[in-house]
Every structure is written in structure tokens, then in C-alpha cells.
Design an enzyme around this catalytic site. Sequence first.
Site, PDB file in Angstrom:
ATOM      1  N   CYS A 132       0.843  -1.237   0.116  1.00  0.00           N
ATOM      2  CA  CYS A 132       0.019   0.183   0.162  1.00  0.00           C
ATOM      3  C   CYS A 132       0.834   1.217   0.167  1.00  0.00           C
ATOM      4  CB  CYS A 132      -0.822  -0.001   1.268  1.00  0.00           C
ATOM      5  SG  CYS A 132      -2.078  -1.273   1.267  1.00  0.00           S
ATOM      6  N   HIS A 269      -3.026   7.021   2.417  1.00  0.00           N
ATOM      7  CA  HIS A 269      -3.687   5.581   1.853  1.00  0.00           C
ATOM      8  C   HIS A 269      -4.922   5.261   2.709  1.00  0.00           C
ATOM      9  CE1 HIS A 269      -4.019   1.629   1.142  1.00  0.00           C
ATOM     10  NE2 HIS A 269      -3.885   1.192   2.442  1.00  0.00           N
ATOM     11  N   ASN A 299     -10.341   0.323   0.296  1.00  0.00           N
ATOM     12  CA  ASN A 299      -8.747   0.349   0.292  1.00  0.00           C
ATOM     13  C   ASN A 299      -8.533  -0.426  -1.158  1.00  0.00           C
ATOM     14  OD1 ASN A 299      -6.237  -0.350   0.464  1.00  0.00           O
ATOM     15  ND2 ASN A 299      -6.447  -1.053   2.609  1.00  0.00           N
TER      16      ASN A 299
END
Length: 352
Positions: A132, A269, A299
Site C-alpha cells: 500500500c 492511503h 482500500n
Amino acid sequence: MMSHGAKSRSQGRRDHAMAESPTGIIGTGSCLPSTVVTCDEIDRALNARPGWTQRATGIRERRCAPAETSLTDLAVGAGREALRAAGVSPSEVRTIIVATVSPDPPVPAVAARVQDRLGATHAFAFDLNAACAGFVFALEVARPLVGVDVERPFVLVIGCDLWSRMTDPLDRQTWPLFGDGAGAVVLGPVKEGGFMATELATNGSLGDYAVGGFSPPLPGQAPESTGHLFRMRGREISELMFEKLPKLVNTVTQMAGVAVADVDYLICHQANPKLVARCAEEAGFAGDRNVSTGEVFGNTVGASVPLGIDAAVQDGRLREGSLVLLAAFGAGMSWGGTLIRWSKPGARVEER
């Protein structure tokens, strides 16, 4: 005393003799699957009480790519939009970097397939895996490559993942969170603004916080096995974000010589929108100063930060002169932040 993990720091200066101008983001783009999965559908699939997903995560819906859509399809779409926004042709791109952890398949690199489909025949291309945090790491790798070739001074950086295919539909820790998508930016020389400071870090001793993510079962596993799918230790990751994000924000702003209050927006993020909002407020970014897309995208792993950047450009929040701090946390564990003074859209320095 030696600290755990390794860190890398940089400030927005250029060392290459041919690249005297600062480097900035001059174009952004996104590509999302058309299929929308609502939180109500997720609740029913998990046999959860109505509203459970949204209460627990803040996610209202996310995108899920159909079987016929590849990661390369999304990456190409986002890359094409970013080039169009920047006013840059594929022939002017020298480097393509794709930040992803879900290549289809791992060989050849997604970036190589993107290079071919965009027609960027002069560009060298490679993938980068920092989960990520991959997009923020990719920006730091890309920055010194801008302007090295005066005829092709631009770098295309794409963050993309199809993580809905890497999670167990029965796992409440992971399956409700993850969606699919791609975001891209074009880096180029700019007259004003650009990258100001970056802080990156990795602590490999925390590697078991988030593991797995192979789409087929691993060799020796039964076809119905789910042991290869993504698993994470959500509580530990949450604690890490609460500990590190305020420190990361303070470090990067101090390196750049600005106050946290001077930064217009944080684009973090979207690990879990509800968690991120709390962490952002702790770091000094409450309300609209926290650019959040997780409510509608979930996500999206490597795509999360560039999707947030493009959303803030499209809705007019990011404009010339804005100060924006990008931050991400990913499996590894790795984390990083970079501060940018936003440049005029499509800004480019004329060839000398």
C-alpha cells in the site's frame, strides 16, 4: 542506539546537471471498474447485521473488476488519462513505473505491458512492490529520473491493484475493505513548486502484520484452500498508523521548513476510511483537510493515493500553489510521506 528498520530521506533538490528545474506532478488520471459493490451487499454476503460494514469501516461502496478486466487494462486507462491531462505524448515518456502487488501475471511486468499498449516505445518500464506504500515509494524512485533525457523528460507513475481477487470472501478482517482501481501521475520539470521533502521507512521485523495475496493456491495446497489469500493483523496495523502518522507528518514538514498548519491537504492511503480520519485528525488534519476517497472506493492498495490525488484535482481542491502531503502505510511494514507544492496543471518547462 540503533533503531528498528531503515529510513530514507530526501529534499526537493536536483543533482543532475541537465535538470535544473524542480520536479512536480503535471497530470493525473484514474481508471475504475464499472461494477459497484455496496456495503449492503457486503453485509449480506458476510451474514452481518445491516449497516455493519459502514459502521466498522466507513466504506459505503467499492469497485470490483469483472473477470474479463485485467490489472493492465486499469493501469493503461489511468496512464492514458494522466498523459492527456499533462499534455504529454507517450513518445515523450522516458520511464514508466507501476506500483502494484497484484500483477497479472507476475511476468512480464505490468509496466512493460502498459508501455506496449500506450505506445511509449522509448520508455523503460518496471514494477515496484511496497504494497500500500508502493505509490509513495515509486514517486521517490521516479523523481531523480525526471529531465535526465531532455528529449523525453517525463516519468509516468501508476499505482494499481485488483485486491478484491486476493482476499477471502469469508474473512471479515479483509474482504469488506478492499476494492479495485488504478491511479496515475505524470512527473515532469516545472517552473515553480514541486517536491519539497520525502521520508520513507521500512521495518521488516513487522512483516507478519500483513501477508499473502496469491490468486491461485500455492503448490501443495488443495484447490479449495484459502491459506494463500491475504491476511492481516488489523489491530497492530492500526496501532502502527496512530504511532507513526503524526511523526511522519512532523518530520516531512520540518524537513521542508513549513508548519503542519500551512499544509492545505493530507492525502493518505485509505487503509480504512474511519481509521484514517481518526489518524489524520491526530496528525492535525481534520475535516476537509483530509482528502478521503475510501468511502466510495474502499482500500485500493497501491491505487489509493493516486486516486485521492486525482479526485482532489477533479473537484478543484488541488490548485496551483496548494501544499499537499501524501502519506501511506503498507505491508513490509513500510511507510512514507512526501510534501509537494502543487504546480499549474499541465505545467512544463520549455526546452532550452
